[in-house]
Design a protein around this motif. Structure first.
Motif, PDB file in Angstrom:
ATOM      1  N   UNK A  78       0.851  -1.186   0.000  1.00  0.00           N
ATOM      2  CA  UNK A  78       0.000   0.000   0.000  1.00  0.00           C
ATOM      3  C   UNK A  78       0.887   1.237   0.000  1.00  0.00           C
ATOM      4  N   UNK A  79       0.832   2.007  -1.073  1.00  0.00           N
ATOM      5  CA  UNK A  79       1.570   3.265  -1.147  1.00  0.00           C
ATOM      6  C   UNK A  79       0.634   4.395  -0.727  1.00  0.00           C
ATOM      7  N   UNK A  80       1.036   5.119   0.311  1.00  0.00           N
ATOM      8  CA  UNK A  80       0.187   6.159   0.915  1.00  0.00           C
ATOM      9  C   UNK A  80       0.961   7.459   0.980  1.00  0.00           C
ATOM     10  N   UNK A  81       0.354   8.538   0.514  1.00  0.00           N
ATOM     11  CA  UNK A  81       1.002   9.842   0.585  1.00  0.00           C
ATOM     12  C   UNK A  81       0.728  10.463   1.949  1.00  0.00           C
ATOM     13  N   UNK A  82       1.756  10.662   2.712  1.00  0.00           N
ATOM     14  CA  UNK A  82       1.629  11.249   4.040  1.00  0.00           C
ATOM     15  C   UNK A  82       1.276  12.726   3.894  1.00  0.00           C
ATOM     16  N   UNK A  83       0.106  13.145   4.388  1.00  0.00           N
ATOM     17  CA  UNK A  83      -0.292  14.547   4.204  1.00  0.00           C
ATOM     18  C   UNK A  83       0.607  15.521   4.956  1.00  0.00           C
ATOM     19  N   UNK A  84       1.292  15.048   5.980  1.00  0.00           N
ATOM     20  CA  UNK A  84       2.157  15.934   6.756  1.00  0.00           C
ATOM     21  C   UNK A  84       3.466  16.236   6.037  1.00  0.00           C
ATOM     22  N   UNK A  85       3.948  15.273   5.255  1.00  0.00           N
ATOM     23  CA  UNK A  85       5.234  15.440   4.576  1.00  0.00           C
ATOM     24  C   UNK A  85       5.106  15.596   3.072  1.00  0.00           C
ATOM     25  N   UNK A  86       3.977  15.162   2.530  1.00  0.00           N
ATOM     26  CA  UNK A  86       3.786  15.170   1.091  1.00  0.00           C
ATOM     27  C   UNK A  86       4.540  14.067   0.383  1.00  0.00           C
ATOM     28  N   UNK A  87       5.116  13.141   1.147  1.00  0.00           N
ATOM     29  CA  UNK A  87       5.908  12.065   0.568  1.00  0.00           C
ATOM     30  C   UNK A  87       5.146  10.747   0.578  1.00  0.00           C
ATOM     31  N   UNK A  88       5.452   9.914  -0.421  1.00  0.00           N
ATOM     32  CA  UNK A  88       4.866   8.579  -0.466  1.00  0.00           C
ATOM     33  C   UNK A  88       5.544   7.674   0.554  1.00  0.00           C
ATOM     34  N   UNK A  89       4.725   6.848   1.205  1.00  0.00           N
ATOM     35  CA  UNK A  89       5.211   5.854   2.149  1.00  0.00           C
ATOM     36  C   UNK A  89       4.646   4.493   1.749  1.00  0.00           C
ATOM     37  N   UNK A  90       5.410   3.444   2.008  1.00  0.00           N
ATOM     38  CA  UNK A  90       4.942   2.096   1.723  1.00  0.00           C
ATOM     39  C   UNK A  90       4.501   1.445   3.033  1.00  0.00           C
ATOM     40  N   UNK A  91       3.261   0.943   3.048  1.00  0.00           N
ATOM     41  CA  UNK A  91       2.691   0.329   4.241  1.00  0.00           C
ATOM     42  C   UNK A  91       2.218  -1.092   3.937  1.00  0.00           C
ATOM     43  N   UNK A  92       1.915  -1.817   5.009  1.00  0.00           N
ATOM     44  CA  UNK A  92       1.447  -3.197   4.885  1.00  0.00           C
ATOM     45  C   UNK A  92       0.185  -3.233   4.029  1.00  0.00           C
ATOM     46  N   UNK A  93       0.186  -4.113   3.042  1.00  0.00           N
ATOM     47  CA  UNK A  93      -0.989  -4.261   2.180  1.00  0.00           C
ATOM     48  C   UNK A  93      -1.664  -5.608   2.326  1.00  0.00           C
ATOM     49  N   UNK A  94      -1.232  -6.403   3.316  1.00  0.00           N
ATOM     50  CA  UNK A  94      -1.813  -7.733   3.485  1.00  0.00           C
ATOM     51  C   UNK A  94      -1.412  -8.651   2.349  1.00  0.00           C
ATOM     52  N   UNK A  95      -1.927  -9.853   2.366  1.00  0.00           N
ATOM     53  CA  UNK A  95      -1.648 -10.794   1.287  1.00  0.00           C
ATOM     54  C   UNK A  95      -2.677 -10.618   0.175  1.00  0.00           C
ATOM     55  N   UNK A  96      -2.255 -10.733  -1.081  1.00  0.00           N
ATOM     56  CA  UNK A  96      -3.203 -10.566  -2.184  1.00  0.00           C
ATOM     57  C   UNK A  96      -4.218 -11.701  -2.206  1.00  0.00           C
ATOM     58  N   UNK A  97      -5.330 -11.455  -2.844  1.00  0.00           N
ATOM     59  CA  UNK A  97      -6.361 -12.483  -2.944  1.00  0.00           C
ATOM     60  C   UNK A  97      -7.220 -12.303  -4.176  1.00  0.00           C
ATOM     61  N   UNK A  98      -8.194 -13.165  -4.297  1.00  0.00           N
ATOM     62  CA  UNK A  98      -9.250 -13.058  -5.297  1.00  0.00           C
ATOM     63  C   UNK A  98     -10.571 -13.267  -4.576  1.00  0.00           C
ATOM     64  N   UNK A  99     -11.673 -13.045  -5.266  1.00  0.00           N
ATOM     65  CA  UNK A  99     -12.992 -13.212  -4.646  1.00  0.00           C
ATOM     66  C   UNK A  99     -13.850 -14.184  -5.449  1.00  0.00           C
ATOM     67  N   UNK A 100     -14.446 -15.133  -4.756  1.00  0.00           N
ATOM     68  CA  UNK A 100     -15.497 -15.967  -5.329  1.00  0.00           C
ATOM     69  C   UNK A 100     -16.820 -15.455  -4.777  1.00  0.00           C
ATOM     70  N   UNK A 101     -17.732 -15.110  -5.665  1.00  0.00           N
ATOM     71  CA  UNK A 101     -19.034 -14.583  -5.250  1.00  0.00           C
ATOM     72  C   UNK A 101     -20.126 -15.516  -5.751  1.00  0.00           C
ATOM     73  N   UNK A 102     -20.986 -15.925  -4.847  1.00  0.00           N
ATOM     74  CA  UNK A 102     -22.146 -16.752  -5.199  1.00  0.00           C
ATOM     75  C   UNK A 102     -23.401 -15.909  -5.063  1.00  0.00           C
ATOM     76  N   UNK A 103     -24.213 -15.860  -6.134  1.00  0.00           N
ATOM     77  CA  UNK A 103     -25.366 -14.973  -6.187  1.00  0.00           C
ATOM     78  C   UNK A 103     -26.673 -15.723  -5.915  1.00  0.00           C
ATOM     79  N   UNK A 104     -27.744 -14.940  -5.847  1.00  0.00           N
ATOM     80  CA  UNK A 104     -29.050 -15.483  -5.460  1.00  0.00           C
ATOM     81  C   UNK A 104     -29.540 -16.578  -6.399  1.00  0.00           C
ATOM     82  N   UNK A 105     -29.178 -16.468  -7.664  1.00  0.00           N
ATOM     83  CA  UNK A 105     -29.658 -17.447  -8.648  1.00  0.00           C
ATOM     84  C   UNK A 105     -28.719 -18.643  -8.805  1.00  0.00           C
ATOM     85  N   UNK A 106     -27.720 -18.761  -7.922  1.00  0.00           N
ATOM     86  CA  UNK A 106     -26.784 -19.873  -7.976  1.00  0.00           C
ATOM     87  C   UNK A 106     -25.568 -19.633  -8.841  1.00  0.00           C
TER      88      UNK A 106
END
Length: 276
Positions: A152-180
């Motif tokens: 996660x690249x986040x611009x620190x509003x206090x410094x105006x600089x980009x910072x790299x933060x924890x972004x967790x592990x990547x994933x995908x999504x399986x979605x099951x809908x009302x009609x199956x």
């Protein structure tokens, strides 16, 4: 005359009844709209709107009409597969605009909350194999594995600089809908053996599959191999290609590598919608 009036009234009533029934019949499908890169707007059978990996305002492949976030209409749920800019750039703004929950891999959501990007009650955490039902019990969202990175690249509003933060592990999504109907948004990923396990467990009808290759995701040949030998879905929408020079794969390359198969390749253009 009285009999004619009664007949006319009955006919009118029948027509009105059919007219009222037609919208309900038209809503018995899931609508999947591609908006460029990995961004999708998905409308459930009940009319709820899910937006996945929204990078819209500066995405060169997003149609001009959809670069204003208001153009999406009401959004009920935001899903983010990982922390890279081209997957979550507009996710916090959309969640705030509609007071919608944003579900993402645990580390990413935690960083968004701690950095103050989103309130904690909107930046919601889940992990692989976790299932949530934020739109009610008839729509199930499960986080599954992807083979990628997630900073996660986040611009620190206090410094105006980009910072790299924890972004967790990547994933995908399986979605099951009302009609199956079942959909698998793979996020960004390379090939991994458990793709077959995920397919066997959830049996997705449609896979939203990255094919761009280069130095970031599966190339068309790898994606074709995965499609034929590991997942075998009914349909695939190719995504995450030609947005920049590092993603040179094309649907034509993918289709050629796929060869003769029963899998339907839906090479739609950004802005187009398909129904299931």
């Amino acid at each position: 005359m009285t009999r004619l009036l009664k007949t006319a009234a009955m006919t009118l009533g029948l027509v009105l009844g059919l007219a009222q029934a037609l919208p309900a019949l038209a809503q018995d499908k899931v609508k999947v709209q591609w908006l460029g890169q990995a961004a999708f707007k998905i409308t459930t059978v009940a009319g709820k709107v899910i937006v996945i990996d929204p990078w819209l305002q500066t995405n060169p492949k997003t149609p001009e009409a959809y670069r204003k976030l208001e153009a999406l209409g009401k959004v009920d749920l935001v899903l983010v597969t990982h922390g890279h800019f081209d997957h979550m750039a507009d996710a916090p703004a959309l969640a705030k605009m509609h007071n919608a929950p944003l579900w993402a891999p645990a580390g990413l959501s935690q960083s968004l909350a701690i950095l103050g990007v989103l309130p904690g009650n909107q930046a919601l955490r889940m992990n692989k194999s976790g299932t949530v039902t934020p739109l009610g019990p008839d729509v199930k969202v499960t986080l599954v594995k992807a083979e990628h990175s997630s900073e996660l690249v986040w611009k620190n509003p206090a410094t105006g600089r980009d910072e790299v933060h924890v972004g967790g592990e990547p994933g995908g999504f399986v979605i099951e809908f009302e009609n199956g109907f079942k959909l698998w948004h793979m996020g960004d990923t390379g090939v991994f053996g458990d793709m077959k396990l995920i397919a066997d467990m959830y049996r997705p009808d449609l896979v939203l599959m990255p094919i761009g290759g280069g130095q970031f995701v599966m190339n068309p040949q790898h994606a074709a191999m995965v499609t034929k030998e590991m997942i075998r879905p009914k349909a695939v929408i190719p995504m995450h290609y030609l947005t920049n020079p590092g993603l040179p794969g094309t649907p034509a390359d993918y289709t050629k590598a796929l060869g003769e198969t029963g899998v339907k390749v839906l090479a739609i253009q950004p802005g187009e919608t398909v129904e299931f």
